[in-house]
Design a protein around this motif. Structure first.
Motif, PDB file in Angstrom:
ATOM      1  N   TYR A  53       0.855  -1.187   0.000  1.00 27.22           N
ATOM      2  CA  TYR A  53       0.000   0.000   0.000  1.00 27.22           C
ATOM      3  C   TYR A  53       0.889   1.234   0.000  1.00 27.22           C
ATOM      4  O   TYR A  53       2.079   1.176   0.310  1.00 27.22           O
ATOM      5  CB  TYR A  53      -0.936   0.011   1.203  1.00 27.22           C
ATOM      6  CG  TYR A  53      -0.251   0.118   2.540  1.00 27.22           C
ATOM      7  CD1 TYR A  53      -0.018   1.366   3.136  1.00 27.22           C
ATOM      8  CD2 TYR A  53       0.162  -1.021   3.224  1.00 27.22           C
ATOM      9  CE1 TYR A  53       0.613   1.462   4.367  1.00 27.22           C
ATOM     10  CE2 TYR A  53       0.788  -0.933   4.464  1.00 27.22           C
ATOM     11  CZ  TYR A  53       1.017   0.306   5.029  1.00 27.22           C
ATOM     12  OH  TYR A  53       1.635   0.404   6.235  1.00 27.22           O
ATOM     13  N   ASN A  54       0.273   2.351  -0.367  1.00 24.25           N
ATOM     14  CA  ASN A  54       0.957   3.637  -0.376  1.00 24.25           C
ATOM     15  C   ASN A  54       0.334   4.547   0.671  1.00 24.25           C
ATOM     16  O   ASN A  54      -0.812   4.355   1.088  1.00 24.25           O
ATOM     17  CB  ASN A  54       0.864   4.301  -1.754  1.00 24.25           C
ATOM     18  CG  ASN A  54       1.536   3.469  -2.829  1.00 24.25           C
ATOM     19  OD1 ASN A  54       2.624   2.939  -2.628  1.00 24.25           O
ATOM     20  ND2 ASN A  54       0.882   3.325  -3.981  1.00 24.25           N
ATOM     21  N   ARG A  79      -0.066   8.807   1.546  1.00 23.97           N
ATOM     22  CA  ARG A  79       0.155  10.206   1.143  1.00 23.97           C
ATOM     23  C   ARG A  79      -0.265  11.104   2.299  1.00 23.97           C
ATOM     24  O   ARG A  79      -1.426  11.071   2.750  1.00 23.97           O
ATOM     25  CB  ARG A  79      -0.646  10.548  -0.115  1.00 23.97           C
ATOM     26  CG  ARG A  79      -0.312  11.951  -0.650  1.00 23.97           C
ATOM     27  CD  ARG A  79      -0.874  12.218  -2.033  1.00 23.97           C
ATOM     28  NE  ARG A  79      -2.326  12.390  -2.026  1.00 23.97           N
ATOM     29  CZ  ARG A  79      -3.193  11.538  -2.543  1.00 23.97           C
ATOM     30  NH1 ARG A  79      -2.751  10.418  -3.121  1.00 23.97           N
ATOM     31  NH2 ARG A  79      -4.492  11.754  -2.485  1.00 23.97           N
ATOM     32  N   ARG A 104       4.943   0.037   6.813  1.00 19.02           N
ATOM     33  CA  ARG A 104       4.728  -0.284   5.398  1.00 19.02           C
ATOM     34  C   ARG A 104       5.848  -1.208   4.923  1.00 19.02           C
ATOM     35  O   ARG A 104       7.019  -0.979   5.193  1.00 19.02           O
ATOM     36  CB  ARG A 104       4.730   0.998   4.568  1.00 19.02           C
ATOM     37  CG  ARG A 104       4.378   0.749   3.100  1.00 19.02           C
ATOM     38  CD  ARG A 104       4.192   2.048   2.350  1.00 19.02           C
ATOM     39  NE  ARG A 104       5.384   2.873   2.403  1.00 19.02           N
ATOM     40  CZ  ARG A 104       5.527   4.023   1.766  1.00 19.02           C
ATOM     41  NH1 ARG A 104       4.535   4.492   1.049  1.00 19.02           N
ATOM     42  NH2 ARG A 104       6.635   4.715   1.877  1.00 19.02           N
ATOM     43  N   THR A 129      -3.455  -0.916  -5.819  1.00 20.14           N
ATOM     44  CA  THR A 129      -2.577  -0.787  -4.649  1.00 20.14           C
ATOM     45  C   THR A 129      -3.174   0.294  -3.768  1.00 20.14           C
ATOM     46  O   THR A 129      -3.128   1.474  -4.107  1.00 20.14           O
ATOM     47  CB  THR A 129      -1.149  -0.398  -5.064  1.00 20.14           C
ATOM     48  OG1 THR A 129      -0.611  -1.393  -5.935  1.00 20.14           O
ATOM     49  CG2 THR A 129      -0.252  -0.266  -3.846  1.00 20.14           C
ATOM     50  N   THR A 166      -4.150   3.242  -1.345  1.00 25.40           N
ATOM     51  CA  THR A 166      -3.434   4.436  -0.912  1.00 25.40           C
ATOM     52  C   THR A 166      -4.166   5.053   0.271  1.00 25.40           C
ATOM     53  O   THR A 166      -5.351   5.380   0.172  1.00 25.40           O
ATOM     54  CB  THR A 166      -3.328   5.461  -2.053  1.00 25.40           C
ATOM     55  OG1 THR A 166      -2.601   4.889  -3.143  1.00 25.40           O
ATOM     56  CG2 THR A 166      -2.609   6.723  -1.571  1.00 25.40           C
ATOM     57  N   VAL A 172      -4.709   8.142   2.490  1.00 26.40           N
ATOM     58  CA  VAL A 172      -4.512   9.588   2.409  1.00 26.40           C
ATOM     59  C   VAL A 172      -4.776  10.193   3.788  1.00 26.40           C
ATOM     60  O   VAL A 172      -5.838   9.975   4.379  1.00 26.40           O
ATOM     61  CB  VAL A 172      -5.443  10.218   1.364  1.00 26.40           C
ATOM     62  CG1 VAL A 172      -5.201  11.732   1.284  1.00 26.40           C
ATOM     63  CG2 VAL A 172      -5.229   9.573  -0.005  1.00 26.40           C
TER      64      VAL A 172
END
Length: 609
Positions: free
Chosen positions: A31-32, A34, A55, A99, A101, A103
């Motif tokens: 995962y990302n 931001r 992560r 993937t 994300t 936020v």
């Protein structure tokens, strides 16, 4: 900010351990993240948020990701408060892409800024020969009006102000007042610091105590301090470090010998008091009297490279004791200490290796231990390999340790169970007392937090936290009231998999007197085992009828349990004798356990944390 640094250190260490090549692990959820936050705040959150620190961990799945996303706003608020933002708006969401994300949107709001700074300096030499530069001292204050009020900056500013004074000329200086008044609505903080200098000190001639086999030149040749120089804490520490590094001495103490000139100082003050035209307090006169040069005193205890010692003893906690110690001061540049201790209820073998203290003040060590115990029907056999870093001063000690622990446990004849754990523990001890060896005023507090958070070499993940505190309240010149308390909590899915040493029990010399060692806890058949929660408290009154001899009456209460509702306190009360021995306060107590209806005798050497 201390809590944040502790969280960072603990999580970083656990992540490093998770990377050990002990097994081939499946790839976790990718995962990302931001973070939408202004400038340096984005970096603060990026460095500390669990979402980013975990992560890439192979054990993260979608459920864990959602949980971290839900808890992220509270973590963000905690982090931003350390940076001076007390009313942020925080939200998180997960974009459902191939993937995922996460936020994190942050509106920090207006920061709290320093509205005023009031620095009061008392007692400093401002005229005559070599006046102290109080203007430069104030100018060195780092948290100025208009600056964002950050907790770490506030603490750093106070430490910096005091450090400039106590390290040179005024080692007895102290912050008699330190106050930060924060108004979140006005986004303003009013700061006030009062610094009392104490007497101005200079070094005198060198005096050496304790030498028997080695020549005085070994000590004198390493001395870089000249008579007449202003007192310097850094110079004392550097000198002591150089002596310790020689390997000649088992212990070294380098100090300015205040006791050698105290009598002369008081006599001079008394003479001036008698000749004064107007009445004045002796304390004020003594403060105005210049201190004569303080002898530079070096006390050493010599030791051979190898040392063997043995002893016999008795403990009212663990019974008869026989102990054998072997130390070696130079094994591949490390100091080794080992001990074999055989007691009625506990048998221990331990060896530790210590690195030289670093220039930054860190003391690193590693070692191993074996322990077998049979206490209240619970038999345990424990093998431990550990590493630890400790730093600080006697007034503020901190440590971070990790250990790999394998335990076999048998309870009241039931089949044995085996568990493995890799816990990490962060500990802080703060002492603010008038005398470290024989305190009569002030307090001592210890905090510990840790656990085995990841299932790496761990059968049952857990988190554990505890705190102990003692308060010394003087009443007149001969009486002292001592209040003591301890709290602890353990969180785990299955307590049976948590090592017994990380569970809680009460009772004994330094817990609830009137009960046997670790007698209070969770009943399991005919045995007593540890619980998830602990709460104890004690109140003691001491009366010193002679300087070194006193008597005490006390009341203790507490218990350990697997639930808050089960923490029914068991009380003990009694009387005791006190002796201020050369090695510390020795206590002899006769206590009655109200729940058992039995009396017990307790011996202890003060209260240790």
């Amino acid at each position: 900010m201390t809590n944040v640094m502790g969280m960072r250190a603990a999580a970083a260490a656990l992540l490093a351990l998770a990377a050990l090549p002990c097994a081939v692990l499946a790839q976790g959820l990718q995962y990302n993240v931001r973070v939408n936050a202004p400038g340096p705040l984005e970096q603060l959150l990026t460095d500390n948020l669990d979402l980013l620190r975990f992560r890439g961990n192979p054990r993260i799945d979608r459920e864990q990701l959602q949980r971290m996303a839900r808890t992220a706003p509270e973590q963000v608020k905690t982090l931003l408060a350390t940076a001076g933002y007390y009313s942020p708006l925080v939200s998180t969401r997960i974009d459902p892409t191939a993937t995922p994300t996460v936020v994190v949107d942050v509106q920090p709001g207006e920061p709290v800024r320093v509205g005023s700074v009031d620095i009061v300096l008392q007692g400093f030499r401002t005229g005559g020969e070599a006046p102290f530069d109080t203007a430069a001292l104030k100018a060195g204050w780092t948290l100025q009006k208009g600056d964002v009020f950050r907790q770490d900056a506030w603490e750093q500013a106070k430490r910096g102000l005091l450090r400039q004074v106590v390290q040179t000329r005024y080692p007895r200086a102290q912050l008699s007042e330190s106050l930060a008044t924060v108004d979140p609505e006005q986004h303003s903080a009013a700061l006030r610091v009062v610094l009392d200098s104490g007497p101005e000190l200079r070094f005198g001639e060198l005096r050496i105590e304790g030498l028997k086999r080695y020549p005085a030149s070994i000590v004198a040749n390493l001395n870089q301090i000249k008579p007449g120089e202003y007192y310097s804490e850094a110079a004392l520490q550097a000198y002591q470090s150089r002596l310790q590094d020689t390997g000649y001495f088992a212990s070294v103490e380098v100090s300015a010998d205040l006791g050698a000139v105290l009598g002369e100082q008081l006599e001079a003050a008394a003479g001036k008091q008698a000749d004064a035209d107007a009445p004045a307090s002796a304390a004020a006169t003594a403060s105005a009297t210049p201190m004569p040069p303080l002898p530079l005193l070096v006390r050493v205890v010599e030791n051979k490279r190898r040392n063997v010692s043995a002893g016999l003893g008795f403990s009212t906690n663990t019974g008869n004791r026989a102990q054998l110690n072997y130390d070696d001061l130079a094994i591949f540049g490390l100091k080794m200490k080992s001990a074999l201790t055989l007691e009625t209820k506990k048998q221990t073998a331990r060896g530790d290796f210590y690195f030289p203290v670093t220039p930054e003040g860190y003391s690193d060590s590693f070692g191993g231990a074996f322990e077998r115990s049979d206490i209240e029907g619970e038999e345990t056999t424990v093998f431990t390999v550990s590493a630890k870093r400790a730093w600080g001063t006697p007034l503020l000690e901190r440590s971070l340790g990790v250990e790999l622990l394998t335990e076999q446990k048998t309870v009241a004849g039931q089949p044995p169970t085996r568990s493995t754990s890799l816990p990490l523990t962060y500990s802080v001890t703060r002492r603010k007392v008038d005398n470290l060896l024989f305190p009569s005023k002030g307090h001592v507090v210890n905090w510990q937090v840790g656990g085995a958070l990841l299932p790496l070499l761990t059968d049952e993940p857990f988190i554990r936290a505890s705190t102990k505190a003692m308060w010394y309240l003087p009443f007149g010149s001969k009486s002292t009231v001592i209040l003591r308390g301890e709290l602890g909590a353990l969180a785990s899915k299955n307590k049976a998999g948590v090592p017994a040493t990380y569970q809680f029990r009460a009772g004994g010399d330094q817990s609830v007197r009137g009960y046997a060692y670790q007698e209070l806890g969770v009943r399991k058949g005919e045995a007593t085992v540890g619980g998830r929660y602990l709460a104890t408290a004690s109140a003691e009154y001491q009366y010193w009828f002679k300087p070194a001899w006193g008597a005490a009456v006390f009341y203790d209460a507490g218990n350990a349990s697997d639930s808050f509702s089960g923490l029914h306190p068991k009380s003990g009360y009694g009387v005791g004798a006190r002796w201020k021995s050369p090695v510390g306060p020795i206590n002899v107590d006769a206590a009655y356990g109200h729940a058992t209806g039995k009396a017990r005798l307790h011996f202890s050497l003060g209260f240790t944390f």
